[in-house]
Design an enzyme around this catalytic site. Structure first.
Site, short mmCIF file in Angstrom:
data_model
loop_
_atom_site.label_atom_id
_atom_site.label_comp_id
_atom_site.label_asym_id
_atom_site.label_seq_id
_atom_site.Cartn_x
_atom_site.Cartn_y
_atom_site.Cartn_z
N ALA A 284 0.83 -1.21 0.00
CA ALA A 284 0.00 0.00 0.00
C ALA A 284 0.87 1.26 0.00
O ALA A 284 0.59 2.22 -0.73
CB ALA A 284 -0.93 -0.01 1.21
N TYR A 285 1.94 1.26 0.80
CA TYR A 285 2.85 2.41 0.84
C TYR A 285 3.50 2.62 -0.53
O TYR A 285 3.54 3.74 -1.04
CB TYR A 285 3.93 2.20 1.91
CG TYR A 285 5.00 3.26 1.88
CD1 TYR A 285 4.80 4.49 2.50
CD2 TYR A 285 6.20 3.04 1.22
CE1 TYR A 285 5.78 5.47 2.46
CE2 TYR A 285 7.19 4.01 1.17
CZ TYR A 285 6.97 5.22 1.81
OH TYR A 285 7.94 6.19 1.76
N SER A 286 3.98 1.54 -1.13
CA SER A 286 4.63 1.64 -2.44
C SER A 286 3.68 2.14 -3.50
O SER A 286 4.04 2.97 -4.34
CB SER A 286 5.21 0.28 -2.84
OG SER A 286 6.23 -0.09 -1.96
#
Length: 97
Positions: free
Chosen positions: A3-5
């Site tokens: 999700a961060y990426s």
């Protein structure tokens, strides 16, 4: 991590798209990818977590708040009036994108 990426990639792609779309209106859109700075927010972490974060920075130190402010001042200055859709790396060699 996925999700961060995905979110990070989205911000970088949006920066490029808006930079191109708004260039004709003399509006610059740029991004900054700073390394962590030793600020009060790090007080919420354990020393082990801070050491781990620092170990990920190839320069071996956190960015100074003054360095980040100077980069932002440059990004907004007339000296940088031509650049748009760019990502300025202030990660100490840590950025991967």
């Amino acid at each position: 991590a996925a999700a961060y990426s995905a979110a990070k990639a989205g911000v970088l792609a949006l920066t490029k798209s808006l930079g191109k779309e708004l260039a004709g209106y003399d509006i610059a859109v740029n991004a900054l990818t700073p390394s962590p700075a030793r600020t009060r927010i790090l007080e919420q972490l354990t020393e082990a977590q801070v050491t781990y974060m620092l170990g990920k920075v190839p320069r071996g130190r956190f960015v100074e708040v003054e360095e980040a402010a100077a980069m932002v001042a440059f990004m907004l200055s007339d000296e940088n009036s031509f650049t748009t859709g760019a990502t300025f790396d202030l990660s100490g060699g840590r950025a991967t994108y």
